[in-house]
Design a protein around this motif. Structure first.
Motif, mmCIF file in Angstrom:
data_model
loop_
_atom_site.group_PDB
_atom_site.id
_atom_site.type_symbol
_atom_site.label_atom_id
_atom_site.label_comp_id
_atom_site.label_asym_id
_atom_site.label_seq_id
_atom_site.Cartn_x
_atom_site.Cartn_y
_atom_site.Cartn_z
ATOM 1 N N LYS A 1 3.598 -4.722 -2.077
ATOM 2 C CA LYS A 1 4.374 -3.910 -3.020
ATOM 3 C C LYS A 1 5.781 -4.460 -3.249
ATOM 4 O O LYS A 1 6.548 -3.872 -3.992
ATOM 5 C CB LYS A 1 4.453 -2.481 -2.500
ATOM 6 C CG LYS A 1 3.107 -1.801 -2.435
ATOM 7 C CD LYS A 1 3.241 -0.404 -1.886
ATOM 8 C CE LYS A 1 1.879 0.209 -1.723
ATOM 9 N NZ LYS A 1 1.519 0.495 -0.360
ATOM 10 N N VAL A 2 6.121 -5.582 -2.596
ATOM 11 C CA VAL A 2 7.478 -6.116 -2.670
ATOM 12 C C VAL A 2 7.520 -7.358 -3.557
ATOM 13 O O VAL A 2 6.669 -8.240 -3.434
ATOM 14 C CB VAL A 2 7.989 -6.460 -1.244
ATOM 15 C CG1 VAL A 2 9.335 -7.145 -1.292
ATOM 16 C CG2 VAL A 2 8.056 -5.202 -0.395
ATOM 17 N N PRO B 1 0.774 -8.787 -7.342
ATOM 18 C CA PRO B 1 -0.343 -8.803 -8.304
ATOM 19 C C PRO B 1 -0.666 -7.396 -8.794
ATOM 20 O O PRO B 1 -0.771 -6.463 -7.998
ATOM 21 C CB PRO B 1 -1.501 -9.381 -7.486
ATOM 22 C CG PRO B 1 -0.857 -10.134 -6.371
ATOM 23 C CD PRO B 1 0.426 -9.417 -6.079
ATOM 24 N N ARG B 2 -0.813 -7.274 -10.113
ATOM 25 C CA ARG B 2 -1.026 -5.949 -10.709
ATOM 26 C C ARG B 2 -2.444 -5.730 -11.201
ATOM 27 O O ARG B 2 -2.793 -4.618 -11.611
ATOM 28 C CB ARG B 2 -0.049 -5.746 -11.867
ATOM 29 C CG ARG B 2 1.376 -5.689 -11.397
ATOM 30 C CD ARG B 2 2.326 -5.429 -12.524
ATOM 31 N NE ARG B 2 3.693 -5.337 -12.008
ATOM 32 C CZ ARG B 2 4.760 -5.541 -12.727
ATOM 33 N NH1 ARG B 2 4.678 -5.815 -14.015
ATOM 34 N NH2 ARG B 2 5.957 -5.442 -12.178
ATOM 35 N N ASN B 3 -3.239 -6.792 -11.230
ATOM 36 C CA ASN B 3 -4.612 -6.643 -11.694
ATOM 37 C C ASN B 3 -5.487 -7.693 -11.004
ATOM 38 O O ASN B 3 -4.993 -8.519 -10.230
ATOM 39 C CB ASN B 3 -4.691 -6.757 -13.222
ATOM 40 C CG ASN B 3 -4.108 -8.061 -13.738
ATOM 41 O OD1 ASN B 3 -4.384 -9.143 -13.208
ATOM 42 N ND2 ASN B 3 -3.289 -7.976 -14.784
ATOM 43 N N GLU B 4 -6.766 -7.665 -11.284
ATOM 44 C CA GLU B 4 -7.714 -8.562 -10.622
ATOM 45 C C GLU B 4 -7.408 -10.036 -10.912
ATOM 46 O O GLU B 4 -7.466 -10.875 -10.011
ATOM 47 C CB GLU B 4 -9.151 -8.222 -11.057
ATOM 48 C CG GLU B 4 -10.203 -9.045 -10.353
ATOM 49 C CD GLU B 4 -10.246 -8.823 -8.840
ATOM 50 O OE1 GLU B 4 -10.580 -9.785 -8.125
ATOM 51 O OE2 GLU B 4 -9.939 -7.707 -8.378
ATOM 52 N N LYS B 5 -7.065 -10.352 -12.145
ATOM 53 C CA LYS B 5 -6.766 -11.751 -12.491
ATOM 54 C C LYS B 5 -5.548 -12.255 -11.702
ATOM 55 O O LYS B 5 -5.562 -13.358 -11.165
ATOM 56 C CB LYS B 5 -6.527 -11.895 -13.991
ATOM 57 C CG LYS B 5 -6.286 -13.317 -14.414
ATOM 58 C CD LYS B 5 -6.130 -13.463 -15.909
ATOM 59 C CE LYS B 5 -5.879 -14.928 -16.234
ATOM 60 N NZ LYS B 5 -5.648 -15.147 -17.627
ATOM 61 N N GLN B 6 -4.487 -11.461 -11.653
ATOM 62 C CA GLN B 6 -3.304 -11.861 -10.894
ATOM 63 C C GLN B 6 -3.618 -11.953 -9.404
ATOM 64 O O GLN B 6 -3.089 -12.824 -8.715
ATOM 65 C CB GLN B 6 -2.148 -10.894 -11.144
ATOM 66 C CG GLN B 6 -1.558 -11.032 -12.520
ATOM 67 C CD GLN B 6 -0.425 -10.069 -12.773
ATOM 68 O OE1 GLN B 6 -0.183 -9.136 -12.001
ATOM 69 N NE2 GLN B 6 0.294 -10.285 -13.868
#
Length: 173
Positions: free
Chosen positions: A112-113, A64-69
């Motif tokens: 991170k994977v 996940p890269r942001n709050e929504k994800q």
């Protein structure tokens, strides 16, 4: 005889190397939206093993890269804890959940994977296995990115392969 310009040859060589590099293979062998399922009935035991690209469940297959994800990820982890949100045996078969697990284990995933495919194995014990005439794939309800499942059934020595889609999300034995 014409010679291939050096730039064109170098570009072709670079492209070929990129296609066969370990980084290109790191993402796994899968088609987004399409999964494979093994269904096994052995006496009273029903085992369903879903091997599906994570993208089909989440809409993405990287950390996940942001709050929504992150919210999508957390909702998915909660759904995985309830295997009936992925597969439902018929009520007549009186199947009780006997266990489930995922590979990788979602609680142990390094954030991170990348995860290319998620394997979700769900096991049931059925009091009336002769009533197992079908199996519904409820995963289609919560995951619009899931387009089809290629299902292989093994039961009482018989083998069957069928493609299941959201329009008719059931395997008929």
């Amino acid at each position: 005889m014409s010679k291939i310009p050096t730039r064109v040859a170098a570009c072709a060589l670079f492209t070929a190397a990129a296609c066969f590099s370990p980084l290109a293979l790191a993402h796994g062998n899968h088609t987004h939206g399409h999964g494979n399922v093994q269904v096994s009935v052995d006496g009273t035991a029903l085992t369903v093993r879903l091997d599906v690209p994570l993208e089909a469940y989440l809409g993405y297959d990287y950390p996940p890269r942001n709050e929504k994800q992150q919210q999508v990820w957390q909702a998915f982890v909660e759904r995985v804890a309830d295997p009936l949100r992925f597969v439902e045996p018929p009520a007549e078969a009186q199947c009780k959940l006997s266990g489930s697990r995922t590979e990788p284990a979602l609680g142990e995933v390094d954030p991170k994977v990348d995860i290319a495919n998620l394997v979700h194995e769900i096991r049931f014990e059925c009091a009336q296995p002769e009533a197992l005439k079908s199996l519904s794939f409820s995963a289609f309800r919560d995951h619009p990115g899931l387009k089809q499942l290629r299902v292989r059934l093994e039961s009482a020595g018989a083998k069957k392969t069928q493609t299941i889609r959201p329009r008719f999300p059931a395997l008929v034995f």
